[in-house]
Design an enzyme around this catalytic site. Structure first.
Site, PDB file in Angstrom:
ATOM      1  N   SER A   1      35.184 -51.454  26.093  1.00 49.97           N
ATOM      2  CA  SER A   1      35.031 -52.338  24.951  1.00 49.97           C
ATOM      3  C   SER A   1      36.142 -53.388  24.936  1.00 49.97           C
ATOM      4  O   SER A   1      36.236 -54.206  25.839  1.00 49.97           O
ATOM      5  CB  SER A   1      34.994 -51.508  23.669  1.00 49.97           C
ATOM      6  OG  SER A   1      34.476 -52.257  22.601  1.00 49.97           O
TER       7      SER A   1
ATOM      8  N   ASP B   1      23.195 -51.614  23.930  1.00 51.69           N
ATOM      9  CA  ASP B   1      24.463 -51.660  23.190  1.00 51.69           C
ATOM     10  C   ASP B   1      24.213 -52.199  21.779  1.00 51.69           C
ATOM     11  O   ASP B   1      23.710 -53.296  21.605  1.00 51.69           O
ATOM     12  CB  ASP B   1      25.464 -52.548  23.929  1.00 51.69           C
ATOM     13  CG  ASP B   1      26.892 -52.381  23.423  1.00 51.69           C
ATOM     14  OD1 ASP B   1      27.081 -52.201  22.206  1.00 51.69           O
ATOM     15  OD2 ASP B   1      27.819 -52.420  24.250  1.00 51.69           O
TER      16      ASP B   1
ATOM     17  N   HIS C   1      26.602 -48.334  23.089  1.00 49.06           N
ATOM     18  CA  HIS C   1      27.970 -48.785  23.372  1.00 49.06           C
ATOM     19  C   HIS C   1      28.773 -47.709  24.101  1.00 49.06           C
ATOM     20  O   HIS C   1      29.522 -47.996  25.023  1.00 49.06           O
ATOM     21  CB  HIS C   1      28.658 -49.168  22.063  1.00 49.06           C
ATOM     22  CG  HIS C   1      29.961 -49.863  22.254  1.00 49.06           C
ATOM     23  ND1 HIS C   1      30.086 -51.028  22.964  1.00 49.06           N
ATOM     24  CD2 HIS C   1      31.219 -49.556  21.826  1.00 49.06           C
ATOM     25  CE1 HIS C   1      31.352 -51.408  22.964  1.00 49.06           C
ATOM     26  NE2 HIS C   1      32.062 -50.538  22.289  1.00 49.06           N
TER      27      HIS C   1
END
Length: 967
Positions: free
Chosen positions: A781, A855, A889
């Site tokens: 991330s 995601d 994610h």
């Protein structure tokens, strides 16, 4: 997300195993109920068993035996058993490009696979009376087929229509009950039985008297079953004494609606349940021809700035579909089977009984919906009902909130944080902003806290409880003489705690603590809470012999320059004096106070009757739990979990300190493989895995966080897995991005990022543990964003990089990202300079990009990796893009995770371990790093995807409290 409610603990693994808590602990990842707003007080740690998913275990008995004195290991088979086509392949020199392109799911080397496939440890929960303990068997890594189930993406959430619940939920596979004996030992196991074999269990709650459990059950559906109801959730109850479970509803046609709040105990024999309306028909069908164009308008010139939310409603059909799945019928059901529908079907989002069980606080959302914000900002209605379902009054009906400013500490207008007072039978309190919800507006007071009875007298107005100049952050209640009110302001990192006496008008509020939230060394700790007979939680008061003082227990992390040393202080609320009555072992162990165990009786707790639950771990010993009693302080160990990965039991761990060139003190945790001897093996290949953080001061940025004695919890995609491949791991080196005074941190992001990385690399090289030519960098991330920037702006430091689920072009997140609350148009240069996409032509070192195809995190659209890969490829960079079907994610399916590990290991072996290039400050001249072979180009092209960020393993283990709203 599930919610805690009176007299019970909801064990819901629907989002993350780290949110599993005993009934007296609270996680920042949970949406807490009326008694504990999410920001009401500093949150103690959850009951950890260092969860790691594994493959699906076989259900063999006994299933819950990690108890003293039994030391045997789990009997479940940890091997792959989902029937998926996974190739047991590892990277070798003979590995051809067809395999490298990724034509199949692959498995990492056995030394990594065995750790990931180890059976997961159970979750724990204590009964309200502290006389029993549940061991809940966690499920292993789910198969990809489960993620592939159809899901509806509506209003910011994802719904499994077949189950009528949030999709991608985690489940338990069994429940074991143990009696907690007076001497601290555990009685024999009693397994909860009666539900179908192979059933999946979710949301486990205790009744207020601890005699019953309620939980939702999803039976394993038949492959050939065409019944749309076969996989829907039902509510079951279990008698704790006998362990016998049965369906709560006698009718087989009543199913749970688990899109929002599920159910709650109203009293010891009655539950309030969100059910699928019996009159509901088939889902609406998407019209072949739309009824109108898709139109959005801002003809009133309203300023509306929103972050890049995902899975929003797109049209009228989506609105109808959201209503279809989210609408519930509330039903009161008794344990004897009596059923009563209350209210009309609506999109109910929460339901909270009052402490005296006479009223219900009911929240719902309604139209008009929005196409630009998620359902949390839809029009919201909050009502008070009697506990038998009669309408009393409307507290508020808030309009659609599309225009909440993006500045941090901005909030919704009107009543918010509406809750029951934990110390009163049926009194409501809430906060209202005085600045229109806009953090940029200067006004005093900024927030006002109000309170009012559930049924006020005619003409009775809400009472002002307290006024605040910062943003309201919650209340910890005790009684009329004591409550703690919290306020904070992000821009200045200021946090204050007020002492108020709601029942004494002549006692003025006073500030108890006023400090910087970044200054962990000055953190006094959080007040320990006790359970009341009504099932709420209030601040615990202690008393001493012949002493009239009012004492609280402050439970703190004890951050020091040598690492965290948790403590428990006896604190005189009137004088401010402290007495340390418990402290963690400084030398070998990391211990912490988890909860009070002497709170099952009403009234103040005498110091000699104090009983606490503690956890204990070391670098090589995983977390175990103990009960400690005063005055003799005798310890009773109540768990004996086996080491989850004995092959790494003797790993070497050290918390190291070093300095950045601008004088900022930095820290990191250095892990070395078991048995590593630098004199014999020499420097190792090294993987640096991190995540930047923003600070307002250099002093705060340099403070030490964490403990050198904490056990190394290894998640299924953790960088620490490469200890098994003889890597040195520099885990979590601090990357502080500092903006002191009026300066914005991100205006010097690249400079500070590179400086921090240079200091970290210099340290591991100077120690002789890392080969200077073989240092890789990676992150998830915002850590992936960091990785790409480092390869662009500090190519002399690293041989290759790995970025998972990252965002690389900040112009695609124009209304803020992470902690940046300026827009692209307000800080154009910052957005451009921070974006590694804009520096793709500078990246010459190999970079592996991995992203979930689905995601749902704000800011990290899958297209971020697509576009970045194409930019890299367009400049001849050595790169590879892996898009994981059905993954979000963070990655969940066993096939996906194993393949991610294979890809990562292949990349590290090929571009780190085998790297022979010389380190050069001018890497733009390094022909070796610029060369792209024809076969590599083909591999890169074939793996490309033409068509506030959170991390999964690093953040969940180190920074799991980071709110998604930051992204």
């Amino acid at each position: 997300m599930m919610r805690m409610s009176k007299g019970q603990h909801r064990l819901s693994p629907s989002s993350s195993p780290s949110s599993l808590l005993p009934p007296y602990c609270f996680s920042p990842n949970l949406n807490l109920n009326a008694r504990f707003p999410s920001s009401s007080f500093p949150i103690p740690g959850h009951l950890r068993t260092h969860y790691r998913n594994a493959s699906k275990p076989a259900m063999t008995a006994p299933r819950f035996h990690h108890l003293v004195p039994i030391n045997s290991a789990l009997s479940e088979d940890g091997t792959a058993g989902n029937g998926s086509a996974i190739a047991s392949a590892t990277f070798t020199k003979e590995d051809d490009e067809n395999d490298a392109i990724g034509v199949k799911y692959c498995l990492p080397p056995p030394e990594i696979r065995d750790i990931v496939d180890a059976p997961p440890l159970p979750a724990l929960s204590f009964s309200p009376l502290r006389d029993k303990i549940l061991f809940l068997m966690r499920r292993s890594l789910p198969p990809l087929a489960e993620l592939a189930r159809p899901e509806e993406k509506l209003a910011g959430i994802r719904i499994d229509g077949k189950c009528n619940t949030r999709s991608r939920m985690s489940f338990y596979t069994g429940i074991g009950i143990h009696q907690l004996m007076p001497d601290g030992s555990l009685g024999p196991e009693k397994e909860v039985r009666g539900f179908p074999d192979g059933a999946k269990i979710n949301v486990v709650t205790w009744s207020n008297d601890g005699r019953h459990l309620a939980f939702s059950v999803r039976a394993e559906e038949e492959e050939s079953s065409s019944s749309s109801s076969s996989s829907k959730l039902r509510v079951w109850v279990a008698d704790v004494e006998t362990g016998t479970a049965r369906p709560l509803f006698q009718s087989p046609d009543i199913y749970l609606n688990a899109v929002f709040d599920n159910y709650v105990w109203v009293d010891n024999s009655t539950l309030l349940v969100c059910t699928i309306p019996l009159s509901r028909g088939d889902p609406p069908k998407k019209p072949l021809v739309p009824s109108r164009p898709k139109i959005q308008s801002n003809e009133r010139k309203t300023v509306i700035q929103v972050r890049t939310f995902r899975d929003l409603l797109k049209d009228e059909y989506d609105e109808d579909l959201f209503d279809y799945y989210a609408t519930s019928q509330l039903v009161l059901v008794s344990l004897d089977g009596t059923v009563k529908e209350i209210g009309t079907p609506a999109v109910y989002t929460s339901m909270d009984p009052s402490p005296d069980e006479k009223y219900l606080l009911i929240s719902s959302i309604h139209r008009p919906y929005s196409f630009i914000v998620p359902c949390g900002r839809f029009p919201k209605k909050v009502d008070v009902w009697t506990s038998d379902g009669k309408f009393v009054k409307e507290l508020c009906d808030l309009p659609l909130a599309e225009d909440i400013p993006i500045a941090f500490n901005s909030v919704r207008k009107g009543m918010r944080s509406i809750n029951w007072r934990a110390d009163k039978p049926s009194t409501i309190y809430w906060a209202e902003t005085q600045d229109g919800g806009d953090a940029k507006v200067e006004v005093s007071p900024r927030d006002i806290i109000y309170t009012q009875p559930a049924e006020p007298q005619e003409g009775e107005q809400p009472e002002i409880l307290h006024k605040l100049d910062l943003r309201y952050g919650g209340i910890s209640w005790c009684d009329d003489s004591l409550a703690l009110v919290y306020e904070s302001w992000y821009k200045t990192r200021r946090t204050r705690t007020w002492v108020i006496s709601s029942g004494s008008e002549d006692v003025s509020p006073r500030i108890l603590f006023d400090r910087s939230s970044e200054d962990v060394y000055s953190d006094p700790g959080s007040p320990m809470m006790r359970r009341t007979p009504a099932g709420t939680y209030v601040i615990a008061k202690l008393r001493k012999e012949n002493n009239e003082g009012t004492y609280l227990l402050l439970n703190g992390n004890g951050a020091t320059p040598k690492g965290n040393i948790p403590f428990l202080d006896l604190f005189d609320i009137n004088t401010g004096s402290k007495e340390r009555i418990w402290e963690s072992d400084k030398e070998k162990y990391y211990e912490s106070v988890v909860a009070l165990m002497s709170d099952q009786k009403e009234g103040d707790i005498h110091i000699n009757d104090l009983k606490i639950l503690t956890s204990k771990e070391s670098k090589t010993e995983n977390t175990q739990y103990y009960i400690q009693s005063w005055p003799n302080r005798k310890l009773f160990q109540i768990t004996d979990f086996p080491h989850p990965y004995p092959q790494l039991a003797s790993l070497q761990k050290e918390m190291i300190r070093y300095q950045r060139k601008d004088g900022v003190q930095l820290t990191a945790t250095l892990y070395l493989p078991p048995g590593y001897d630098p004199s014999k093996e020499g420097p190792l290949p090294c993987l640096v895995w991190s995540y930047p953080g923003e600070f307002k001061s250099k002093d705060a940025a340099g403070q030490v966080r964490g403990s050198p004695n904490e056990f190394a919890g290894i998640g299924p995609t953790s960088a620490l897995l490469w200890l098994a491949r003889r890597f040195a791991i520099l885990y979590g080196p601090t990357i502080p991005i500092i903006g002191e005074g009026d300066e914005e941190a991100n205006d010097r992001y690249v400079e500070q990022l590179v400086s921090s990385a240079e200091a970290a690399v210099e340290e591991v090289i100077q120690r002789g543990v890392a080969h200077p030519n073989k240092i890789a960098v990676g992150g998830h991330s915002y850590g992936a964003f960091m990785t790409a920037n480092l390869l662009a702006h500090a190519p002399h430091l690293f041989c290759c990089g790995i970025g998972r689920s990252g965002a690389y072009n900040r112009t695609l997140t124009p209304f803020g990202f992470q902690h940046e609350d300026r827009t692209l148009w307000e800080a154009t240069n910052t957005y451009i300079e921070m974006s590694p996409f804009m520096s793709a032509n500078k990246i010459k070192k190999p970079i592996l990009l991995i992203h979930g195809e689905e995601d749902n995190n704000s800011g990290t659209l899958t297209m971020q990796s697509d576009h970045f890969f194409n930019a890299l490829k367009g400049h001849g960079a050595l790169c590879r893009l892996v898009i994981l079907p059905f993954e979000s994610h963070g990655y969940a399916a066993r096939e996906s995770i194993m393949h991610v590990l294979w890809e990562t290991d292949r990349w590290l072996q090929k571009h780190c371990v085998s790297n022979t290039s010389e380190v050069s400050a001018d890497t733009s001249q390094d022909k070796k790093s610029n060369e792209v072979t024809e076969s590599e180009s083909k591999a890169a092209a074939a793996s490309g995807g033409g068509g506030t960020e959170l991390a999964d393993d690093f953040e969940s283990e180190q920074f799991h409290s980071k709110p998604r709203s930051l992204m």
